[in-house]
Design a protein around this motif. Structure first.
Motif, PDB file in Angstrom:
ATOM      1  N   HIS A 381      21.610  -5.602  10.809  1.00  0.00           N
ATOM      2  CA  HIS A 381      20.175  -5.458  10.503  1.00  0.00           C
ATOM      3  C   HIS A 381      19.458  -6.802  10.350  1.00  0.00           C
ATOM      4  CE1 HIS A 381      20.548  -1.121   9.844  1.00  0.00           C
ATOM      5  NE2 HIS A 381      21.661  -1.368   9.158  1.00  0.00           N
ATOM      6  N   GLN A 382      20.196  -7.907  10.493  1.00  0.00           N
ATOM      7  CA  GLN A 382      19.600  -9.206  10.180  1.00  0.00           C
ATOM      8  C   GLN A 382      18.572  -9.665  11.202  1.00  0.00           C
ATOM      9  OE1 GLN A 382      22.620 -12.137   9.282  1.00  0.00           O
ATOM     10  NE2 GLN A 382      23.582 -10.835   7.725  1.00  0.00           N
ATOM     11  N   GLN A 383      18.621  -9.158  12.429  1.00  0.00           N
ATOM     12  CA  GLN A 383      17.560  -9.462  13.396  1.00  0.00           C
ATOM     13  C   GLN A 383      16.449  -8.418  13.343  1.00  0.00           C
ATOM     14  OE1 GLN A 383      17.168 -12.227  15.137  1.00  0.00           O
ATOM     15  NE2 GLN A 383      19.047 -12.995  14.179  1.00  0.00           N
ATOM     16  N   LEU A 384      16.815  -7.185  12.989  1.00  0.00           N
ATOM     17  CA  LEU A 384      15.815  -6.118  12.952  1.00  0.00           C
ATOM     18  C   LEU A 384      14.809  -6.308  11.825  1.00  0.00           C
ATOM     19  CD1 LEU A 384      18.170  -3.061  13.618  1.00  0.00           C
ATOM     20  CD2 LEU A 384      16.705  -4.246  15.255  1.00  0.00           C
ATOM     21  N   VAL A 385      15.203  -7.010  10.753  1.00  0.00           N
ATOM     22  CA  VAL A 385      14.275  -7.178   9.623  1.00  0.00           C
ATOM     23  C   VAL A 385      13.069  -8.033   9.998  1.00  0.00           C
ATOM     24  CG1 VAL A 385      16.057  -6.855   7.859  1.00  0.00           C
ATOM     25  CG2 VAL A 385      15.606  -9.154   8.752  1.00  0.00           C
ATOM     26  N   PHE A 386      13.117  -8.701  11.151  1.00  0.00           N
ATOM     27  CA  PHE A 386      11.973  -9.495  11.583  1.00  0.00           C
ATOM     28  C   PHE A 386      11.018  -8.678  12.457  1.00  0.00           C
ATOM     29  CE2 PHE A 386      15.075 -12.821  10.581  1.00  0.00           C
ATOM     30  CZ  PHE A 386      14.300 -13.616   9.767  1.00  0.00           C
ATOM     31  N   GLU A 387      11.310  -7.377  12.607  1.00  0.00           N
ATOM     32  CA  GLU A 387      10.367  -6.486  13.275  1.00  0.00           C
ATOM     33  C   GLU A 387       9.411  -5.913  12.232  1.00  0.00           C
ATOM     34  OE1 GLU A 387      12.485  -3.523  15.434  1.00  0.00           O
ATOM     35  OE2 GLU A 387      13.587  -4.971  16.678  1.00  0.00           O
ATOM     36  N   GLU A 388       8.170  -5.739  12.638  1.00  0.00           N
ATOM     37  CA  GLU A 388       7.147  -5.287  11.699  1.00  0.00           C
ATOM     38  C   GLU A 388       7.475  -3.899  11.156  1.00  0.00           C
ATOM     39  OE1 GLU A 388       3.511  -5.539  13.819  1.00  0.00           O
ATOM     40  OE2 GLU A 388       3.844  -7.613  14.416  1.00  0.00           O
ATOM     41  N   PHE A 389       7.334  -3.739   9.842  1.00  0.00           N
ATOM     42  CA  PHE A 389       7.515  -2.481   9.111  1.00  0.00           C
ATOM     43  C   PHE A 389       8.966  -1.976   9.102  1.00  0.00           C
ATOM     44  CE2 PHE A 389       3.134  -2.351  10.843  1.00  0.00           C
ATOM     45  CZ  PHE A 389       2.440  -2.415   9.643  1.00  0.00           C
ATOM     46  N   TYR A 390       9.904  -2.817   9.562  1.00  0.00           N
ATOM     47  CA  TYR A 390      11.300  -2.363   9.537  1.00  0.00           C
ATOM     48  C   TYR A 390      11.881  -2.569   8.137  1.00  0.00           C
ATOM     49  CZ  TYR A 390      16.227  -1.796  10.610  1.00  0.00           C
ATOM     50  OH  TYR A 390      17.527  -1.361  10.622  1.00  0.00           O
ATOM     51  N   GLN A 391      12.617  -1.569   7.655  1.00  0.00           N
ATOM     52  CA  GLN A 391      13.276  -1.647   6.356  1.00  0.00           C
ATOM     53  C   GLN A 391      14.730  -1.235   6.525  1.00  0.00           C
ATOM     54  OE1 GLN A 391      10.781   0.906   3.945  1.00  0.00           O
ATOM     55  NE2 GLN A 391       9.558  -0.820   3.225  1.00  0.00           N
ATOM     56  N   VAL A 392      15.616  -1.966   5.880  1.00  0.00           N
ATOM     57  CA  VAL A 392      17.046  -1.674   5.987  1.00  0.00           C
ATOM     58  C   VAL A 392      17.309  -0.302   5.377  1.00  0.00           C
ATOM     59  CG1 VAL A 392      19.358  -2.424   5.359  1.00  0.00           C
ATOM     60  CG2 VAL A 392      17.586  -4.130   5.885  1.00  0.00           C
ATOM     61  N   LEU A 421      12.058 -20.199  11.330  1.00  0.00           N
ATOM     62  CA  LEU A 421      12.556 -19.511  10.131  1.00  0.00           C
ATOM     63  C   LEU A 421      13.813 -18.744  10.517  1.00  0.00           C
ATOM     64  CD1 LEU A 421      10.526 -17.611   7.456  1.00  0.00           C
ATOM     65  CD2 LEU A 421      12.549 -16.550   8.448  1.00  0.00           C
ATOM     66  N   HIS A 422      14.904 -18.984   9.797  1.00  0.00           N
ATOM     67  CA  HIS A 422      16.181 -18.321  10.068  1.00  0.00           C
ATOM     68  C   HIS A 422      16.732 -17.728   8.781  1.00  0.00           C
ATOM     69  CE1 HIS A 422      16.338 -19.884  14.161  1.00  0.00           C
ATOM     70  NE2 HIS A 422      15.991 -21.066  13.668  1.00  0.00           N
ATOM     71  N   LEU A 423      17.527 -16.658   8.969  1.00  0.00           N
ATOM     72  CA  LEU A 423      18.063 -15.923   7.825  1.00  0.00           C
ATOM     73  C   LEU A 423      19.572 -15.797   7.951  1.00  0.00           C
ATOM     74  CD1 LEU A 423      16.712 -12.726   6.170  1.00  0.00           C
ATOM     75  CD2 LEU A 423      18.981 -12.641   7.196  1.00  0.00           C
ATOM     76  N   PHE A 424      20.257 -15.963   6.823  1.00  0.00           N
ATOM     77  CA  PHE A 424      21.699 -15.715   6.739  1.00  0.00           C
ATOM     78  C   PHE A 424      21.960 -14.898   5.488  1.00  0.00           C
ATOM     79  CE2 PHE A 424      25.893 -16.725   5.054  1.00  0.00           C
ATOM     80  CZ  PHE A 424      26.694 -16.377   6.132  1.00  0.00           C
ATOM     81  N   SER A 425      22.726 -13.816   5.632  1.00  0.00           N
ATOM     82  CA  SER A 425      22.927 -12.929   4.493  1.00  0.00           C
ATOM     83  C   SER A 425      24.318 -12.320   4.518  1.00  0.00           C
ATOM     84  CB  SER A 425      21.871 -11.812   4.502  1.00  0.00           C
ATOM     85  OG  SER A 425      22.006 -10.989   3.360  1.00  0.00           O
ATOM     86  N   THR A 426      24.850 -12.083   3.325  1.00  0.00           N
ATOM     87  CA  THR A 426      26.128 -11.397   3.149  1.00  0.00           C
ATOM     88  C   THR A 426      25.915 -10.230   2.200  1.00  0.00           C
ATOM     89  OG1 THR A 426      27.325 -13.471   3.452  1.00  0.00           O
ATOM     90  CG2 THR A 426      28.538 -11.641   2.465  1.00  0.00           C
ATOM     91  N   PRO A 427      26.201  -8.996   2.624  1.00  0.00           N
ATOM     92  CA  PRO A 427      25.996  -7.847   1.748  1.00  0.00           C
ATOM     93  C   PRO A 427      26.760  -7.992   0.429  1.00  0.00           C
ATOM     94  CG  PRO A 427      26.402  -7.122   3.996  1.00  0.00           C
ATOM     95  CD  PRO A 427      26.668  -8.594   3.962  1.00  0.00           C
ATOM     96  N   GLY A 428      26.061  -7.732  -0.682  1.00  0.00           N
ATOM     97  CA  GLY A 428      26.664  -7.826  -1.999  1.00  0.00           C
ATOM     98  C   GLY A 428      26.708  -9.220  -2.578  1.00  0.00           C
TER      99      GLY A 428
END
Length: 448
Positions: A381-392, A421-428
């Motif tokens: 979901h880390q690329q999809l969150v940059f789409e408008e109105f997208y929520q995980v 702008l770049h994002l890196f995330s690890t669940p939890g």
């Protein structure tokens, strides 16, 4: 290496026939094939006839010379007038080299041996012995030999002609096949070109539709934003009148309800502004206004403004921009919106731990990093969150549900400032968002 093979003399036509026979035999003994033997004999015959026609006699010497050739040297006596050039011209077409030195009355003809290897002394001796035993043939015998040679040449020419006819037929058949293939390929290419033209026309139509849809959406956002701003500002103004001095006293519950109305209106107004800015950014109508920005003051304002939204004391908000420049030349409004959205988003999805923002200078850029210890975002979901109105899916804000515009809005504004702008995330574990902007510093006057 040079070796004389045989010498002979011609005085009349009978000697010319004999010289022809001898030349043919010498050529065969020297290793020449049948066609070259005939060529040597015919060249001798043609030159010899021209010599004896002028009441001359000639001495003929056959020898082997480097480089690997049979040499026939003819020295003739003075006669009536010059030698007609016809015989020498024909000999030049039959031999590899013909030289006629009129001052010395010498004609030298050379025929190269196939393979390029001249016979050695032993071979030359054997050729001499063999030529010594050759008896000159009679006129009739030589004529018969010439006829046999002519018949062989005609048969060989006929074979060549038939072979050429077969080759021409095969070539014509091949040309017909190539022509048919060319016509087929031309038709297929023409059909393909028609398909490509149709595809381009369809693409142009789709592009026009997309442009129209994009323009319609931008107009929609602009219209909606304009229509919503007025009532929202009215609501906010009424809330201020109700809560401000001079109004009727409200009960504690009423004051809480009015504050909630005001907060909701402020949130909606901010959302409307974001939608309008998104539309402007997509159409390329956002033009940054560069002014000197004090990063320390900006960071402190953000910390003070957002600190209450962190809720429980379990979440700690820290801001440290000491690694960045003191003053940065950029658009303060756009930069504030970027960082406020990132911090708000991080606080919104962090139940406990820390939300921090830092700044540093790296390779000619100023880098802002916002990290949190929140719920994190799965990789898919880390690329999809940059789409408008997208929520995980499956995530609910700890304080309020998000709109799905924060990250797309921040990225668009960062790009408008010439950055990324770049994002890196690890669940939890948490999320880290990096904003990299061009480093343009404003010179500050020195105190003194």
């Amino acid at each position: 290496m040079t070796g004389d093979l045989l010498n002979t003399v011609i005085r009349d036509d009978r000697d010319v026939f004999a010289a022809r026979q001898i030349g043919r035999e010498v050529a065969g003994a020297a290793g020449l094939d049948d066609l070259d033997r005939i060529r040597v004999g015919t060249a001798l015959s043609e030159v010899g006839r021209e010599i004896v026609a002028g009441a001359r006699e000639a001495h003929i010497t056959f020898r082997m010379e480097e480089p690997s050739g049979l040499v026939v040297e003819i020295t003739y006596s003075a006669g009536e007038g010059g030698i007609p050039p016809a015989g020498v011209t024909l000999a030049a077409r039959l031999m590899d080299e013909v030289r006629h030195e009129t001052a010395l009355r010498t004609i030298t003809m050379t025929k190269k041996i196939t393979g390029g290897h001249a016979p050695d002394e032993r071979t030359i001796g054997e050729i001499r012995e063999r030529m010594a035993t050759v008896a000159p043939a009679g006129v009739l015998d030589e004529l018969r030999q010439q006829n046999r040679e002519l018949a062989a040449a005609l048969e060989d020419a006929q074979n060549h002609r038939e072979r050429l006819l077969r080759l021409n037929a095969e070539l014509e058949e091949t040309n017909q096949g190539v022509l048919a293939l060319y016509n087929q390929l031309s038709e297929e290419l023409e059909e393909t070109n028609r398909g490509v033209v149709a595809l381009y026309a369809e693409l142009d139509e789709k592009s026009a539709q997309l442009r129209e849809a994009s323009e319609a959406r931008n107009r929609f956002w602009a219209t909606v934003s304009h229509e919503l701003r007025t009532p929202l500002n009215s609501v906010i103004g009424l809330v201020r009148l109700l809560l401000g001095p001079g109004g009727e006293a409200l009960t504690e519950e009423q004051q809480l309800q009015v504050e909630l109305i005001g907060n909701s209106a402020q949130t909606l107004l901010a959302l409307v502004s974001e939608l309008l800015d998104m539309a402007k950014a997509e159409s390329g109508r956002i033009t940054p206004e560069l002014t000197p920005v004090d990063l320390h003051e900006l960071a402190e304002r953000l910390r003070m403004t957002l600190r209450p939204t962190s809720g429980a004391e379990a979440v700690r908000l820290t801001v440290d921009v000491s690694g960045g420049p003191r003053v940065l030349l950029t658009d303060e409004v756009l930069l504030s919106r970027i960082l406020r959205n990132l911090l708000s988003n991080a606080l919104k999805f962090t139940a406990a731990g820390e939300v921090s923002m830092s700044a540093r200078v790296d390779e000619g850029d100023v880098v802002f990093v916002v990290t949190d210890t929140g719920i994190g975002i799965p990789r898919e979901h880390q690329q999809l969150v940059f789409e408008e109105f997208y929520q995980v899916p499956g995530t609910v804000s700890l304080n309020s549900r998000g709109t799905g515009l924060g990250l797309p809005y921040a990225r668009r504004l960062a790009e408008a400032l010439g950055g990324t702008l770049h994002l890196f995330s690890t669940p939890g574990t948490g999320t880290s968002v990096t904003v990299r902007l061009p480093l343009v510093m404003e010179d500050t006057p020195q105190e003194g």
